[in-house]
Scaffold this motif. Structure first.
Motif, PDB file in Angstrom:
ATOM      1  N   ARG A  43      -8.835  -2.434  -0.844  1.00 48.18           N
ATOM      2  CA  ARG A  43      -9.640  -2.930   0.269  1.00 48.18           C
ATOM      3  C   ARG A  43     -10.708  -3.897  -0.225  1.00 48.18           C
ATOM      4  N   ILE A  44     -11.371  -3.550  -1.330  1.00 51.65           N
ATOM      5  CA  ILE A  44     -12.398  -4.424  -1.895  1.00 51.65           C
ATOM      6  C   ILE A  44     -11.778  -5.727  -2.383  1.00 51.65           C
ATOM      7  N   HIS A  45     -10.629  -5.640  -3.030  1.00 49.11           N
ATOM      8  CA  HIS A  45      -9.955  -6.842  -3.513  1.00 49.11           C
ATOM      9  C   HIS A  45      -9.568  -7.764  -2.350  1.00 49.11           C
ATOM     10  N   ALA A  46      -9.036  -7.198  -1.290  1.00 45.80           N
ATOM     11  CA  ALA A  46      -8.656  -8.004  -0.122  1.00 45.80           C
ATOM     12  C   ALA A  46      -9.876  -8.654   0.508  1.00 45.80           C
ATOM     13  N   GLN A  47     -10.985  -7.921   0.583  1.00 47.62           N
ATOM     14  CA  GLN A  47     -12.213  -8.473   1.152  1.00 47.62           C
ATOM     15  C   GLN A  47     -12.730  -9.629   0.302  1.00 47.62           C
ATOM     16  N   GLU A  48     -12.693  -9.475  -1.019  1.00 48.96           N
ATOM     17  CA  GLU A  48     -13.151 -10.543  -1.912  1.00 48.96           C
ATOM     18  C   GLU A  48     -12.256 -11.771  -1.802  1.00 48.96           C
ATOM     19  N   GLU A  49     -10.951 -11.562  -1.694  1.00 48.03           N
ATOM     20  CA  GLU A  49     -10.035 -12.693  -1.556  1.00 48.03           C
ATOM     21  C   GLU A  49     -10.262 -13.437  -0.243  1.00 48.03           C
ATOM     22  N   ARG A  50     -10.467 -12.695   0.850  1.00 47.58           N
ATOM     23  CA  ARG A  50     -10.742 -13.359   2.133  1.00 47.58           C
ATOM     24  C   ARG A  50     -12.022 -14.175   2.051  1.00 47.58           C
ATOM     25  N   ALA A  51     -13.044 -13.636   1.421  1.00 51.82           N
ATOM     26  CA  ALA A  51     -14.308 -14.363   1.297  1.00 51.82           C
ATOM     27  C   ALA A  51     -14.134 -15.603   0.424  1.00 51.82           C
ATOM     28  N   ARG A  52     -13.390 -15.479  -0.662  1.00 52.90           N
ATOM     29  CA  ARG A  52     -13.185 -16.616  -1.560  1.00 52.90           C
ATOM     30  C   ARG A  52     -12.386 -17.712  -0.873  1.00 52.90           C
ATOM     31  N   ILE A  53     -11.323 -17.353  -0.194  1.00 50.76           N
ATOM     32  CA  ILE A  53     -10.478 -18.349   0.464  1.00 50.76           C
ATOM     33  C   ILE A  53     -11.236 -19.008   1.609  1.00 50.76           C
ATOM     34  N   THR A  54     -11.987 -18.235   2.383  1.00 54.27           N
ATOM     35  CA  THR A  54     -12.767 -18.801   3.484  1.00 54.27           C
ATOM     36  C   THR A  54     -13.814 -19.757   2.945  1.00 54.27           C
ATOM     37  N   GLY A  55     -14.483 -19.395   1.853  1.00 52.53           N
ATOM     38  CA  GLY A  55     -15.483 -20.270   1.252  1.00 52.53           C
ATOM     39  C   GLY A  55     -14.874 -21.575   0.783  1.00 52.53           C
ATOM     40  N   VAL A  56     -13.679 -21.498   0.231  1.00 51.13           N
ATOM     41  CA  VAL A  56     -12.997 -22.703  -0.231  1.00 51.13           C
ATOM     42  C   VAL A  56     -12.682 -23.597   0.954  1.00 51.13           C
ATOM     43  N   ALA A  57     -12.173 -23.010   2.017  1.00 49.85           N
ATOM     44  CA  ALA A  57     -11.789 -23.811   3.179  1.00 49.85           C
ATOM     45  C   ALA A  57     -13.009 -24.405   3.870  1.00 49.85           C
ATOM     46  N   VAL A  58     -14.098 -23.659   3.966  1.00 52.38           N
ATOM     47  CA  VAL A  58     -15.283 -24.129   4.667  1.00 52.38           C
ATOM     48  C   VAL A  58     -15.968 -25.244   3.904  1.00 52.38           C
ATOM     49  N   ASN A  59     -16.015 -25.135   2.594  1.00 51.21           N
ATOM     50  CA  ASN A  59     -16.728 -26.123   1.791  1.00 51.21           C
ATOM     51  C   ASN A  59     -15.899 -27.351   1.458  1.00 51.21           C
ATOM     52  N   GLY A  60     -14.671 -27.408   1.909  1.00 53.40           N
ATOM     53  CA  GLY A  60     -13.848 -28.590   1.708  1.00 53.40           C
ATOM     54  C   GLY A  60     -13.188 -28.661   0.349  1.00 53.40           C
ATOM     55  N   PHE A  61     -13.173 -27.607  -0.409  1.00 53.34           N
ATOM     56  CA  PHE A  61     -12.527 -27.598  -1.706  1.00 53.34           C
ATOM     57  C   PHE A  61     -11.101 -27.102  -1.569  1.00 53.34           C
ATOM     58  N   LEU A  62     -10.275 -27.587  -2.428  1.00 49.74           N
ATOM     59  CA  LEU A  62      -8.937 -27.039  -2.565  1.00 49.74           C
ATOM     60  C   LEU A  62      -8.847 -26.380  -3.925  1.00 49.74           C
TER      61      LEU A  62
END
Length: 71
Positions: A43-62
């Motif tokens: 659960r913690i790993h999935a939460q961290e991955e969602r946060a990381r992917i969302t941050g990447v998408a929001v900040n315009g990074f690939l």
């Protein structure tokens, strides 16, 4: 023709057995400590991955880019 009927009958029997097993098992929470620790880690790993992917998408990074994309 008999062979095809036996094949499909066997597959249908397997599906029925699997459905019965899954329905009997239900969606109960884990009862022992090891299972709870595994669930918590995933659960913690999935939460961290969602946060990381969302941050990447929001900040315009690939992934793999060193600088943000400019429109």
């Amino acid at each position: 023709m008999l062979e095809i009927g036996l094949l499909f009958g066997g597959l249908a029997g397997i599906v029925v057995v699997l459905v019965v097993v899954l329905l009997r098992r239900g969606n109960r929470p884990t009862e022992n400590a090891d299972g709870l620790l595994v669930e918590q880690a995933r659960r913690i790993h999935a939460q961290e991955e969602r946060a990381r992917i969302t941050g990447v998408a929001v900040n315009g990074f690939l992934p793999g880019d060193s600088a943000p994309r400019r429109p």
